[in-house]
Structures are given as structure tokens and as C-alpha cells.
Design a protein around this motif. Sequence first.
Motif, PDB file in Angstrom:
ATOM      1  N   ASN A 150      14.755   7.860 -69.207  1.00 33.80           N
ATOM      2  CA  ASN A 150      15.275   9.069 -68.397  1.00 33.80           C
ATOM      3  C   ASN A 150      13.719   9.277 -67.892  1.00 33.80           C
ATOM      4  OD1 ASN A 150      15.979  11.485 -68.072  1.00 33.80           O
ATOM      5  ND2 ASN A 150      15.210  12.085 -70.537  1.00 33.80           N
ATOM      6  N   THR A 151      13.852  10.086 -66.799  1.00 35.63           N
ATOM      7  CA  THR A 151      12.563  10.426 -66.067  1.00 35.63           C
ATOM      8  C   THR A 151      12.506  11.884 -66.168  1.00 35.63           C
ATOM      9  OG1 THR A 151      14.337  12.027 -64.295  1.00 35.63           O
ATOM     10  CG2 THR A 151      13.292   9.418 -63.946  1.00 35.63           C
ATOM     11  N   TRP A 206      22.242   7.738 -63.424  1.00 36.10           N
ATOM     12  CA  TRP A 206      23.369   9.154 -63.479  1.00 36.10           C
ATOM     13  C   TRP A 206      22.003  10.380 -63.976  1.00 36.10           C
ATOM     14  CZ3 TRP A 206      24.171   5.606 -67.357  1.00 36.10           C
ATOM     15  CH2 TRP A 206      23.123   5.755 -68.215  1.00 36.10           C
ATOM     16  N   GLN A 207      21.935  11.619 -63.721  1.00 36.94           N
ATOM     17  CA  GLN A 207      21.420  12.796 -64.079  1.00 36.94           C
ATOM     18  C   GLN A 207      22.260  13.650 -64.840  1.00 36.94           C
ATOM     19  OE1 GLN A 207      21.140  13.258 -59.350  1.00 36.94           O
ATOM     20  NE2 GLN A 207      19.063  13.553 -59.508  1.00 36.94           N
ATOM     21  N   ASP A 208      21.561  14.681 -65.662  1.00 38.12           N
ATOM     22  CA  ASP A 208      22.065  15.878 -66.208  1.00 38.12           C
ATOM     23  C   ASP A 208      22.578  17.198 -64.687  1.00 38.12           C
ATOM     24  OD1 ASP A 208      20.841  14.550 -68.451  1.00 38.12           O
ATOM     25  OD2 ASP A 208      18.689  15.666 -68.164  1.00 38.12           O
ATOM     26  N   CYS A 258      28.540  13.471 -65.839  1.00 33.70           N
ATOM     27  CA  CYS A 258      27.402  13.642 -65.858  1.00 33.70           C
ATOM     28  C   CYS A 258      27.669  13.183 -63.735  1.00 33.70           C
ATOM     29  CB  CYS A 258      26.342  13.028 -65.728  1.00 33.70           C
ATOM     30  SG  CYS A 258      26.273  13.346 -68.106  1.00 33.70           S
ATOM     31  N   CYS A 263      24.370  13.597 -71.642  1.00 36.68           N
ATOM     32  CA  CYS A 263      24.293  12.984 -70.278  1.00 36.68           C
ATOM     33  C   CYS A 263      23.152  11.785 -71.040  1.00 36.68           C
ATOM     34  CB  CYS A 263      23.648  13.252 -68.799  1.00 36.68           C
ATOM     35  SG  CYS A 263      24.021  14.668 -68.181  1.00 36.68           S
ATOM     36  N   THR A 277      20.753  17.882 -58.865  1.00 35.40           N
ATOM     37  CA  THR A 277      18.697  17.617 -57.771  1.00 35.40           C
ATOM     38  C   THR A 277      19.112  18.592 -55.767  1.00 35.40           C
ATOM     39  OG1 THR A 277      18.262  15.831 -56.697  1.00 35.40           O
ATOM     40  CG2 THR A 277      17.658  16.164 -59.244  1.00 35.40           C
ATOM     41  N   ARG A 312      13.130  15.664 -63.163  1.00 35.32           N
ATOM     42  CA  ARG A 312      13.691  14.905 -64.280  1.00 35.32           C
ATOM     43  C   ARG A 312      15.410  15.094 -64.732  1.00 35.32           C
ATOM     44  NH1 ARG A 312      15.512  19.354 -67.539  1.00 35.32           N
ATOM     45  NH2 ARG A 312      15.423  21.165 -66.518  1.00 35.32           N
ATOM     46  N   MET A 344      17.111  11.965 -65.419  1.00 32.06           N
ATOM     47  CA  MET A 344      17.540  11.218 -64.258  1.00 32.06           C
ATOM     48  C   MET A 344      18.008   9.395 -65.488  1.00 32.06           C
ATOM     49  SD  MET A 344      17.189   8.566 -61.358  1.00 32.06           S
ATOM     50  CE  MET A 344      17.209   9.630 -59.891  1.00 32.06           C
ATOM     51  N   HIS A 345      18.940   9.029 -65.653  1.00 32.20           N
ATOM     52  CA  HIS A 345      19.186   8.332 -66.849  1.00 32.20           C
ATOM     53  C   HIS A 345      19.098   7.089 -65.895  1.00 32.20           C
ATOM     54  CE1 HIS A 345      19.413  11.572 -69.836  1.00 32.20           C
ATOM     55  NE2 HIS A 345      20.221  12.164 -68.180  1.00 32.20           N
ATOM     56  N   THR A 364      21.076  15.955 -54.118  1.00 32.65           N
ATOM     57  CA  THR A 364      21.924  15.605 -54.794  1.00 32.65           C
ATOM     58  C   THR A 364      23.256  16.091 -53.965  1.00 32.65           C
ATOM     59  OG1 THR A 364      21.454  15.760 -57.155  1.00 32.65           O
ATOM     60  CG2 THR A 364      24.479  15.761 -56.389  1.00 32.65           C
TER      61      THR A 364
END
Length: 178
Positions: A108-109, A139-141, A39, A32, A144, A117, A119-120, A147
Motif C-alpha cells: 500500500n502506498t 487499485w486505489q481507495d 474501489c 479497499c 486522485t 497514498r 494505492m494497493h 484518476t
Amino acid sequence: MPGFAAVPVALALCAGLLTGPAAPVAAARPDCRAGPAGCYDLYTYGYSLGLHPFTGADDVREQLTDHFWLFPVSGGCAGRIRAGARCELLGGNPVEVEYIGNDFFQINTLPGHQLGRGMHIRFAFSRTFGFHSLTVRAWQDRPTDCTGEAFCNTVNRVFAFGTWQVLAKTLRFSAYAA
């Protein structure tokens, strides 16, 4: 010789080169960091930065990454950010600078961030006929707790839209110095 073809396979099995039928392989997760394909896409916002006929998109990106205090939630991050740098945004939210390209940068968080963690967020700058724009995409890996939850997603998107709008307004004026 009908049994001759089985000899190399038997030797390979004995030598440990072949292990018999392959075990099922889990589907590979997409990387991601490279972009949202495959993703969990969160949002994409576009903002006008106004007319700056004598600067390029790379100049505006450089203005922000070299003077990161312009970023509305810069917190304890240094004045100049570099790829691989880790810092905390306002509120103690740790991030890593993943990439800095010619006309974009991406963060990236990290664990401990309020949004979790993985989140890009990519900030891309472009210019058409002297008019500059900023596109912010997140977007996220993985999913969560938020989501798929309508209220949570709405609150996050509204907060993000307002925050990046402040950034766009700041860059609208600071781009003249770029």
C-alpha cells in the motif's frame, strides 16, 4: 389498553436508549485493503514466469519476499519483508506491506509516495501444469488528481507494466533457486 404500548417507548426515550428518528447515515466506504471491489480499479497485468515443474506458487512468492532486493524498485527495503513493515522504494516512495499470503503479497502506498497514498498493489503467483505466472493488480481507495485523466493514467499504466515486466523476467530465472 391502547396507551400501554407507548409507555415502554416513552421510558426508553427518557432513559436515552432511543433518540427518536435515526439521522441519515452516510454510505460506508469499502475497505479497499481487502480488494478492489467498490474501489477505484487501476490495472491488472499478467506475466508468464516460465516452466518451473518442481516449485509451487508459494515458493516463488517466498523467493521474492525473502530476497526483496529482486524487486525492481526495492530501494531501501530490507532483504526479507514482512506484513506490517514500512519501507521506501526507489525514489523515496514509502509503502507498507499490507499482506503476505501463501501465494501473494500486497503493498500500500503511503503519504509522500509519488503516486499518492492509498494505492494497493497485489502480486499474485499461480502455477498450472508447472507453468508459473504473476498477476499484478492495482487499485486505489479514492480518486486522485490523476484518476480519470487519460494522459496521466496512460503514463502510470505504461510505467507499471514495464516495471512489473522487469520483475517477471527476474523471477523467471530466480524461481529456479526457489
